[in-house]
Design an enzyme around this catalytic site. Structure first.
Site, short mmCIF file in Angstrom:
data_model
loop_
_atom_site.label_atom_id
_atom_site.label_comp_id
_atom_site.label_asym_id
_atom_site.label_seq_id
_atom_site.Cartn_x
_atom_site.Cartn_y
_atom_site.Cartn_z
N SER A 317 0.82 -1.22 0.00
CA SER A 317 0.00 0.00 0.00
C SER A 317 0.86 1.27 0.00
O SER A 317 1.60 1.52 -0.94
CB SER A 317 -0.97 -0.05 1.19
OG SER A 317 -1.97 0.92 1.10
N ASP A 328 11.10 5.05 -9.49
CA ASP A 328 10.85 5.61 -10.83
C ASP A 328 11.53 6.95 -11.04
O ASP A 328 11.86 7.32 -12.17
CB ASP A 328 9.35 5.75 -11.07
CG ASP A 328 8.66 4.40 -11.27
OD1 ASP A 328 9.36 3.37 -11.22
OD2 ASP A 328 7.43 4.38 -11.48
N LYS A 342 -0.70 -3.94 -3.58
CA LYS A 342 -2.01 -3.33 -3.29
C LYS A 342 -2.01 -1.92 -3.89
O LYS A 342 -1.44 -1.00 -3.34
CB LYS A 342 -2.28 -3.26 -1.79
CG LYS A 342 -3.64 -2.63 -1.46
CD LYS A 342 -3.88 -2.62 0.04
CE LYS A 342 -5.25 -2.00 0.37
NZ LYS A 342 -5.29 -0.54 0.13
#
Length: 418
Positions: A317, A328, A342
């Site tokens: 999460s 990224d 999730k």
């Protein structure tokens, strides 16, 4: 001609009166208190749920069927709501009865009493599984591990229990005991006795450590080790405090340990990403209309030192939002195991009787538009996690931690991570 016109007007007025009278002849039937509660829950899902097909159901028809049931008391209303939500086939959209709702609010506010487990319901097998024990919690001390399947709670089978029903059975007064029967991969059934207790409020621990540096310029390197156990209301302040103090102590690189961190508050994950990033997108959110929102860094990073993030199967999460943002944006190198996966965002809504509704309102994507739901984040460097006692986490016995230190002390890798 005038008389005919007058008669036509009379007939028109009479027809209009009949239509209006018929329109108001059947007043709306007053709903009982229990019916109003069911209708209230239905309306919240209708307005907010991420899937506008409602799992390919006629959602209005679902409402009508629910209200036609006999609802003599609140328990029957709760059952009707739970049945209604079950049709969505989304374990994260769920009813929280008043005591459950209060417990959840207490948990995210930074306090918790119980065993300290984050659990999930496998969408395919319907088996109750451990996402992760909270670090230092009774469940953690008793040896419960991520991915353990919980088959019984005090001898009661978990098959058919909802997440909240299972959680309710594991709650109880401080010092009381509960026995979980778990199935661990590659092991026989285990009966684990847990003594319930109050969970530590501070989700952050940190320490400045010194490691041998492979660079000829400096024989030693100071590494700030920060472990974040949960994203509660205290998390951002405590992580900020940790980085600030470690910077003053001369930290030259960092290890951020998100292993077995089950997540928590979305905004907490975003704010903590901003502590490490000067610029870039942190996360995209996509609602049911397909409209994207985004959260950006604000140029207020507390450090630019090289960073490694440790993850495992219990990293979930908000932890995945943070790890995905740092990966990224090439702000950190991710080491460990593929994360839980999730990628759904829930909002909490109050019901009029003190209960609550957790509703999946959006999906999130990493800055590279990767949807990690049920897929997880793949580390840059995969290192399996060995079974460890809590006292061994972040030590030389911890293979993942040692891989992070080796990465940070290799000159070429440090240059690539900076």
């Amino acid at each position: 001609m005038k008389q005919r016109t007058f008669l036509v007007r009379q007939l028109f007025l009479l027809l209009l009166i009949v239509v209006v009278t018929v329109g108001f002849a059947s007043p709306a039937i007053a709903l009982t208190e229990e019916q109003r509660l069911v209708a209230e829950a239905w309306r919240l899902v209708d307005r907010a749920y991420v899937d506008d097909t409602f799992n390919h159901q006629n959602w209005w028809l679902v409402r009508q069927k629910a209200l036609k049931q006999a609802l003599p008391d609140h328990d029957s209303a709760y059952s009707a709501i739970q049945k209604m939500l079950a049709g969505l086939d989304d374990p994260f959209t769920r009813l929280l009865k008043p005591d459950q709702y209060r417990s959840l609010q207490t948990n995210t506010s930074g306090e918790l009493t119980g065993v300290g487990l984050q659990i999930s319901l496998d969408s395919e097998t319907k088996v109750l599984k451990v996402i992760a024990p909270i670090a230092g919690s009774p469940a953690d001390r008793a040896g419960v591990q991520p991915a353990d399947a919980i088959l019984n709670i005090d001898g009661v089978p978990t098959a058919g229990l909802s997440l909240d029903e299972a959680a309710e059975r594991m709650r109880g007064p401080t010092s009381s005991r509960v026995v979980l029967t778990v199935q661990r991969m590659g092991s026989d059934l285990l009966n684990i006795e847990i003594v319930r207790d109050r969970i530590a409020l501070n989700p952050v621990s940190f320490e400045l450590r010194t490691a041998d540096n492979q660079s000829a310029e400096s024989p030693k390197i100071k590494i700030g080790y920060v472990r974040l156990a949960q994203f509660n209301a205290n998390a951002t302040t405590e992580v900020s405090r940790a980085i600030t103090l470690l910077e003053k102590q001369g930290a030259e690189a960092y290890v951020l340990d998100l292993r077995s961190n089950p997540g928590g508050l979305l905004l907490s994950g975003i704010e903590i990403a901003r502590l490490w990033m000067d610029e870039g997108t942190i996360v995209y959110t996509v609602n049911r209309q397909g409209i994207e929102g985004s959260f950006e860094a604000t140029g207020q990073a507390l450090t630019k030192d090289p960073l490694v993030v440790l993850v495992n199967q219990g990293t979930a999460s908000a932890s995945e939002i943070l790890a995905g943002a740092l990966k990224d944006n090439e702000r950190a190198t991710i080491i460990g195991e593929r994360t839980f996966g999730k990628g759904l965002i829930q909002s909490l809504f109050d019901l009029s009787d003190g209960a609550g509704l957790a509703v999946t309102v959006a999906k999130y994507q990493t800055p590279d538009h990767i949807d990690i739901n049920k897929q997880g984040i793949k580390p840059d460097l995969i290192v399996p996690l060995d079974p460890l006692a809590i006292t061994q986490t972040g030590t030389q016995s911890d293979r993942q931690y040692e891989a992070a230190v080796e990465f940070l002390t290799t000159p070429s890798m440090v240059a690539g991570a900076a």
